[in-house]
Design a protein around this motif. Structure first.
Motif, PDB file in Angstrom:
ATOM      1  N   GLN A  86       1.763   8.788   4.194  1.00 45.22           N
ATOM      2  CA  GLN A  86       2.326   7.779   3.310  1.00 45.22           C
ATOM      3  C   GLN A  86       1.932   6.368   3.745  1.00 45.22           C
ATOM      4  OE1 GLN A  86       4.162   8.829   0.451  1.00 45.22           O
ATOM      5  NE2 GLN A  86       3.449   6.774  -0.020  1.00 45.22           N
ATOM      6  N   ALA A  87       1.537   5.559   2.763  1.00 47.51           N
ATOM      7  CA  ALA A  87       1.075   4.198   3.040  1.00 47.51           C
ATOM      8  C   ALA A  87       1.278   3.342   1.797  1.00 47.51           C
ATOM      9  CB  ALA A  87      -0.397   4.212   3.443  1.00 47.51           C
ATOM     10  N   ASN A  88       1.041   2.032   1.927  1.00 47.10           N
ATOM     11  CA  ASN A  88       1.123   1.138   0.772  1.00 47.10           C
ATOM     12  C   ASN A  88      -0.155   1.131  -0.048  1.00 47.10           C
ATOM     13  OD1 ASN A  88       2.959  -0.224   3.052  1.00 47.10           O
ATOM     14  ND2 ASN A  88       3.819  -0.680   1.050  1.00 47.10           N
ATOM     15  N   PHE A  89      -1.291   1.268   0.643  1.00 45.43           N
ATOM     16  CA  PHE A  89      -2.558   1.343  -0.087  1.00 45.43           C
ATOM     17  C   PHE A  89      -3.598   2.041   0.785  1.00 45.43           C
ATOM     18  CE2 PHE A  89      -2.783  -2.557   2.273  1.00 45.43           C
ATOM     19  CZ  PHE A  89      -4.104  -2.889   2.487  1.00 45.43           C
ATOM     20  N   PRO A 146      -2.725  -6.226  -6.731  1.00 44.48           N
ATOM     21  CA  PRO A 146      -2.637  -7.258  -5.672  1.00 44.48           C
ATOM     22  C   PRO A 146      -3.278  -6.849  -4.351  1.00 44.48           C
ATOM     23  CG  PRO A 146      -0.472  -6.280  -6.139  1.00 44.48           C
ATOM     24  CD  PRO A 146      -1.397  -5.820  -7.218  1.00 44.48           C
ATOM     25  N   TYR A 147      -3.278  -5.550  -4.021  1.00 47.44           N
ATOM     26  CA  TYR A 147      -3.938  -5.122  -2.785  1.00 47.44           C
ATOM     27  C   TYR A 147      -5.450  -5.299  -2.903  1.00 47.44           C
ATOM     28  CZ  TYR A 147       0.516  -3.114  -1.308  1.00 47.44           C
ATOM     29  OH  TYR A 147       1.829  -2.940  -0.945  1.00 47.44           O
ATOM     30  N   GLY A 148      -5.978  -5.086  -4.100  1.00 47.04           N
ATOM     31  CA  GLY A 148      -7.389  -5.351  -4.336  1.00 47.04           C
ATOM     32  C   GLY A 148      -7.704  -6.827  -4.164  1.00 47.04           C
ATOM     33  N   PRO A 171      -2.394   2.829  -4.645  1.00 45.58           N
ATOM     34  CA  PRO A 171      -3.709   2.367  -5.116  1.00 45.58           C
ATOM     35  C   PRO A 171      -4.773   2.581  -4.042  1.00 45.58           C
ATOM     36  CG  PRO A 171      -2.374   0.487  -4.477  1.00 45.58           C
ATOM     37  CD  PRO A 171      -1.491   1.703  -4.357  1.00 45.58           C
ATOM     38  N   ALA A 172      -6.011   2.764  -4.485  1.00 44.03           N
ATOM     39  CA  ALA A 172      -7.113   3.026  -3.560  1.00 44.03           C
ATOM     40  C   ALA A 172      -8.296   2.116  -3.881  1.00 44.03           C
ATOM     41  CB  ALA A 172      -7.533   4.488  -3.644  1.00 44.03           C
ATOM     42  N   THR A 206      -2.934 -11.464   6.704  1.00 46.11           N
ATOM     43  CA  THR A 206      -1.572 -11.135   6.268  1.00 46.11           C
ATOM     44  C   THR A 206      -1.519 -11.039   4.766  1.00 46.11           C
ATOM     45  OG1 THR A 206      -0.705 -12.346   8.172  1.00 46.11           O
ATOM     46  CG2 THR A 206       0.843 -11.845   6.392  1.00 46.11           C
ATOM     47  N   LEU A 207      -0.845 -10.022   4.287  1.00 43.27           N
ATOM     48  CA  LEU A 207      -0.677  -9.879   2.845  1.00 43.27           C
ATOM     49  C   LEU A 207       0.138 -11.036   2.293  1.00 43.27           C
ATOM     50  CD1 LEU A 207       0.162  -6.082   2.443  1.00 43.27           C
ATOM     51  CD2 LEU A 207      -1.698  -7.268   1.294  1.00 43.27           C
TER      52      LEU A 207
END
Length: 499
Positions: free
Chosen positions: A205-208, A418-420, A457-458, A496-497
């Motif tokens: 499990q992860a955020n992205f 947003p991670y992209g 998301p990946a 940092t995000l």
């Protein structure tokens, strides 16, 4: 006074840059030695002992960096998992790479052993060999490492580890929890992966998810890719006489399976390369905003044509990036009887076409395979999933055996994720260049199980040179790309995000 301060700032900046550059080159030199060590372990996914030796190497190298690692059993070969000690307050990034490689035929390589890395520099239209002792502090970034999996995908794994080393040397705090999953069967379709992801869901499990596989864009600019095509396969076999027959005696009498196969294949596409099978492109539409994104990729179609030595491309799309948004139908192999110096004057007993279908998120692999089978039946073929019996041969004029491969699904993440945006900004800050953003790449990475099961998301962040010859003889890794990869991982893992 302002001028003096400005001069001091410039001198200080140059000293810092020189120090950073020297530090990076030192890390690159260490990475080269570690890549040589890793590549020296054969990694054919068909060889169980190879995979186990690679798992032993990975366990030691990740543990040395402070990771907690595990070998995760699957229904096939084991996966490798590693994680830094977790902190609940931090977001988690999961990295996917693979350590297996394509099989090698040493006779096709310009070196005796494809698992023994060779150092070369460009010379005219060829390459000049060097001793690794020639690599001093002033490394020539145009030189290359030649060997199986230098670029696909052992090199990036070692770059990642050395980026961790550099972060620690510089005392950089990690704003992320870091998890790594390394596949052992990527080069043979990762069949055990979907079930393994279900089984180890909590661990993964992860955020992205960040996938590091494949080359950067041919422009050599930093690249983020938001998806990849999936794949499935079909094997089509037609039949003539039960044994090869003399073409003089039976050439106008025994049906020729090569012609039968050619005729049915010719009905599948038009002269522009578009698939004519009903419903093949259903569900795909490209709006104006999407087309603008595709056109923003700095491809040069004329250069692609020059590289491929083709006058005109197929017209599935009006330009290269558009063509990748549709499922393909490709004859990857075709055979019947004997050819070349071994050619014989016979009517062959069978003919076979090996088909691969590259998938996009809108296309379902099983549905497309069924469309192909129905199309073949409409051409008058009696379809089987095994070789026909003599009774079946006598009962039907046209027979085809169709064997199906497994389906690896496509994936595509929204370009506004947003991670992209975080990854793009990180690469822009690291390299001071605009980042090429690709909606979907042509190749396949078995990532859909992670997206479907983990609901995250990946993104693909490639690091190796575009001309690396992956899957082919003389696979190579440009030393400049080692520096690039370390710098890319360093930038991502030290940023940092945004809130």
């Amino acid at each position: 006074m302002k001028k003096i301060l400005f001069v001091i700032f410039l001198v200080f900046s140059k000293l810092v840059f020189a120090q950073d550059s020297a530090q990076l080159k030192s890390q690159v030199r260490h990475t080269i030695d570690e890549i040589r060590d890793f590549v020296a372990i054969p990694n054919d996914a068909m060889e169980h002992a190879d995979i186990n030796r690679n798992l032993t190497w990975l366990t030691k190298k990740f543990n040395d960096r402070g990771f907690n690692s595990s070998v995760l059993p699957t229904s096939g070969e084991s996966l490798f998992f590693a994680a830094m000690p977790m902190e609940d307050s931090k977001p988690t990034v999961l990295f996917y790479m693979h350590f297996d490689g394509q099989a090698v035929d040493p006779s096709k390589w310009a070196q005796e052993n494809p698992y023994e890395v060779v150092l070369k520099s460009p010379e005219g239209d060829g390459w000049k060999n060097h001793s690794f002792e020639d690599l001093n502090d002033d490394i020539d970034y145009n030189w290359r490492l030649f060997g199986r999996s230098t670029s696909d995908d052992k090199g990036p794994i070692v770059m990642f580890l050395n980026a961790i080393d550099l972060l620690k040397k510089n005392g950089k705090p990690l704003p992320f929890n870091i998890k790594v999953i390394l596949d052992s069967e990527e080069e043979k379709s990762s069949e055990p992966l979907p079930q393994a992801v279900k089984e180890y869901r909590d661990l993964l499990q992860a955020n992205f998810l960040v996938i590091t596989d494949g080359p950067i864009h041919p422009s050599e600019k930093p690249t983020v890719t938001y998806g990849c095509r999936g794949i499935t396969t079909l094997s089509l076999t037609t039949y003539g006489p039960i044994k090869p027959q003399h073409s003089g005696h039976y050439g106008n009498y025994a049906p020729n399976p090569g012609f039968q196969l050619a005729q049915v294949l010719a009905t599948m596409k038009d002269s522009n390369g578009k698939v004519k099978i009903d419903g093949y492109y259903d569900g795909i539409s490209l709006n104006e905003a999407t087309m603008e994104i595709l056109k923003s990729v700095p491809d040069d179609d004329s250069m692609i044509n020059e590289k491929l030595a083709i006058k005109s491309p197929d017209q599935v799309g009006s330009f290269y990036q558009e063509s990748l948004q549709y499922p393909s139908l490709n004859i990857r192999g075709l055979g019947s009887g004997w050819i070349g110096e071994k050619a014989r004057t016979i009517v062959p007993e069978s003919a076979t076409a090996e088909i691969d279908i590259r998938l996009v998120p809108e296309s379902d692999g099983n549905r497309l395979k069924n469309l192909v089978k129905k199309h073949i039946q409409k051409q008058g073929f009696y379809v089987l999933d095994k070789a026909p019996s003599k009774e079946e041969r006598l009962a039907h004029d046209k027979i085809m055996t169709i064997k199906e491969g497994t389906v690896t699904n496509a994936f595509r993440t929204d370009l506004n994720n947003p991670y992209g945006g975080f990854l793009v900004n990180s690469l822009q800050n690291s390299f001071n260049e605009e980042v090429v953003q690709i909606r979907i790449m042509g190749g396949t990475v078995p990532i859909a199980p992670f997206i479907n099961e983990l609901k995250i998301p990946a993104f693909i962040v490639p690091v190796v040179n575009p001309d690396n010859n992956q899957h082919s003889p003389n696979e190579n890794l440009k030393i400049a790309q080692i520096a690039y990869g370390i710098k890319a991982f360093y930038g991502i893992l030290s940023s940092t995000l945004p809130n």
